[in-house]
Scaffold this motif. Structure first.
Motif, PDB file in Angstrom:
ATOM      1  N   SER A 105      45.510  83.185  24.887  1.00 11.10           N
ATOM      2  CA  SER A 105      45.827  82.133  25.840  1.00 11.10           C
ATOM      3  C   SER A 105      46.117  80.829  25.102  1.00 11.10           C
ATOM      4  O   SER A 105      45.332  80.405  24.257  1.00 11.10           O
ATOM      5  N   GLU A 106      47.242  80.233  25.459  1.00 14.15           N
ATOM      6  CA  GLU A 106      47.604  78.942  24.861  1.00 14.15           C
ATOM      7  C   GLU A 106      46.882  77.806  25.590  1.00 14.15           C
ATOM      8  O   GLU A 106      46.949  76.662  25.181  1.00 14.15           O
ATOM      9  N   ARG A 107      46.217  78.129  26.688  1.00 12.33           N
ATOM     10  CA  ARG A 107      45.614  77.066  27.497  1.00 12.33           C
ATOM     11  C   ARG A 107      44.204  76.723  27.060  1.00 12.33           C
ATOM     12  O   ARG A 107      43.704  75.647  27.388  1.00 12.33           O
ATOM     13  N   ARG A 163      41.395  75.737  24.170  1.00 11.16           N
ATOM     14  CA  ARG A 163      41.480  75.032  22.887  1.00 11.16           C
ATOM     15  C   ARG A 163      41.007  75.917  21.748  1.00 11.16           C
ATOM     16  O   ARG A 163      41.567  75.917  20.672  1.00 11.16           O
ATOM     17  N   TYR A 167      39.035  84.592  26.135  1.00 10.87           N
ATOM     18  CA  TYR A 167      40.343  83.949  26.002  1.00 10.87           C
ATOM     19  C   TYR A 167      40.393  83.250  24.648  1.00 10.87           C
ATOM     20  O   TYR A 167      39.467  82.516  24.298  1.00 10.87           O
ATOM     21  N   ALA A 176      42.682  81.059  21.723  1.00 13.33           N
ATOM     22  CA  ALA A 176      43.854  80.261  21.355  1.00 13.33           C
ATOM     23  C   ALA A 176      44.369  80.743  20.005  1.00 13.33           C
ATOM     24  O   ALA A 176      43.640  80.700  19.022  1.00 13.33           O
ATOM     25  N   PRO A 216      41.546  77.370  34.735  1.00 15.04           N
ATOM     26  CA  PRO A 216      42.946  77.662  35.096  1.00 15.04           C
ATOM     27  C   PRO A 216      43.477  78.948  34.443  1.00 15.04           C
ATOM     28  O   PRO A 216      44.394  79.565  34.969  1.00 15.04           O
ATOM     29  N   TRP A 217      42.892  79.349  33.334  1.00 14.62           N
ATOM     30  CA  TRP A 217      43.402  80.538  32.639  1.00 14.62           C
ATOM     31  C   TRP A 217      42.720  81.830  33.092  1.00 14.62           C
ATOM     32  O   TRP A 217      43.096  82.917  32.666  1.00 14.62           O
TER      33      TRP A 217
END
Ligand SMILES: [Zn+2]
Length: 406
Positions: free
Chosen positions: A45-47, A49, A60, A62, A171-172
């Motif tokens: 996930s790019e969302r 950090r 998730y 990054a 949100p992710w």
């Protein structure tokens, strides 16, 4: 094309090999956490950090964080994320007062404090800048609910370990059933993973493997919910006091019922019962933490006060394996912990019994890894143990087990 740009087949270019090598390293270093670590599903996930978890054991990640972080630190972060789920942080966050629940950043910081002090004590490497109790001038070893009170309101840090930590949907989040049809780990399976991990920790500790104190406490709390040991200790001391008083009373001080009046006064047998003398033998071998010791001693003093025994009727002896280390102290503050070394409570018990006025009751405060006298001693013995994995004291001693803090 820069190294961070996305390839054509997807938005996230995650270095899975490195990330999974880090998980392997974490599982190898702390094998009792392997089931939990491998229950986590990786979602690039790019969302996020860094790394974050949801309630369904999805992790998730990054891609840029994996690129920028060494394998050893990544292994530490894997354990950190698994710890949020093992410690049921989201479930506990759900039980916070509503105002605290909304303050997810502070909740997250408090939770990270609960986890990271143990990971640091366990010798694990974490990326720089992680939250720790000492950053807030707070002691280690607490639960996040306790830390939360002392975390300042305006904390600038923008960390987010996800809904699996603070409980607030992110949100992710994919939800329990992702759009691609994959299901996360449900609450029943999650609870099974907690118990399985706790049992693995206990088994590891029993086979004399090293387990960080924080994990051991957590495992015992999962496997054996707290019994009221204070009540048990009070009961044991009361009973022993009655026994000691009664024994003396019966053998040579019991007033005759036929002569209730002595010198014109009515003397009730109960008033003639002598108060017992109590010796508290404290294990200072270094296997008990200062905090454990202070807690246990405070409890014993409280119990003794409650049954009316105090002042010069109580002797506290600090004891490790060395007979020279037995010291008589008058206050809790005077108990000094010796560094490391073995433990032999028989030394302290013998010393207590050689006093001019020997005690009727001996309360031993120890982690429990100590030899015991081979035969019953002349005082009533109450063994108060702090380590749940300690062997059972002899059957003639009253045993109280102080459950570990979770
Ligand atoms: Zn965290």
């Amino acid at each position: 094309m820069t190294p961070h740009s996305a390839p054509a087949d997807g938005p996230a270019r995650l270095d899975r090999a490195k990330l999974l090598a880090a998980r392997y390293k974490a599982a190898e270093a702390r094998p009792y956490l392997a089931s939990a670590l491998y229950a986590l599903t990786v979602v690039p996930s790019e969302r996020v950090r860094t790394m974050a978890v949801d309630r369904y054991w999805r992790c998730y990640v990054a891609p840029a964080f994996v690129d920028a972080t060494g394998v050893e630190e990544l292994a530490g972060v894997w354990i950190h994320e698994a710890a949020h789920l093992l410690r049921d942080h989201h479930g506990r966050a759900d039980r916070l007062p509503a105002a605290d629940q909304r303050d997810r950043l502070r909740v997250n910081i408090a939770q990270d404090c609960e986890i990271n002090d143990d990971l640091v004590a366990d010798g694990l490497r974490l990326p720089p800048g992680v939250m720790e109790p000492r950053l807030f001038g707070l002691p280690t070893g607490r639960l996040f609910e306790e830390y939360l009170r002392d975390i300042p309101a305006s904390c600038p840090h923008a960390l987010d370990c996800g809904s699996g930590a603070h409980g607030v949907p992110a949100p992710w989040d994919l939800g329990e059933h992702a759009a691609d049809g994959t299901a996360g780990v449900g609450p029943v399976e999650g609870e099974a993973l907690r118990r399985q991990t706790a049992q693995a920790i206990r088994a590891h500790a029993r086979s004399r493997g090293t387990i960080a104190a924080g994990w051991r406490r957590w495992a015992e709390q999962v496997l054996e919910p707290t019994v009221d040991w204070r009540k048990a200790l009070t009961g044991a001391v009361r009973e022993a006091a009655a026994w000691a008083g009664g024994a003396v009373d019966y053998t040579y001080r019991r007033p005759s019922r036929r002569t209730p009046a002595l010198g014109g006064r009515v003397v009730l047998p109960s008033l003639r019962r002598p108060l017992p003398r109590v010796a508290v033998v404290v294990d200072t071998s270094g296997s008990m933490t200062e905090e454990d010791l202070a807690t246990a001693l405070a409890e014993v003093s409280g119990v003794l006060r409650e049954v009316g025994v105090g002042g010069n009727r109580v002797t506290v002896l600090a004891c490790d394996a060395d007979v020279h280390a037995v010291a008589r102290v008058t206050t809790v503050d005077q108990v000094e912990l010796a560094g490391g070394g073995g433990t032999d409570m028989t030394v302290g018990i013998r010393t207590a019994l050689t006093a001019q006025d020997p005690p009727n009751i001996i309360v031993v405060l120890t982690d429990g890894h100590t030899p015991w006298p081979p035969e019953p001693v002349s005082a009533r013995l109450i063994a108060t143990l702090t380590d749940p994995n300690a062997p059972q004291p002899p059957p003639w001693a009253e045993t109280i087990r102080i459950p570990p803090r979770p």
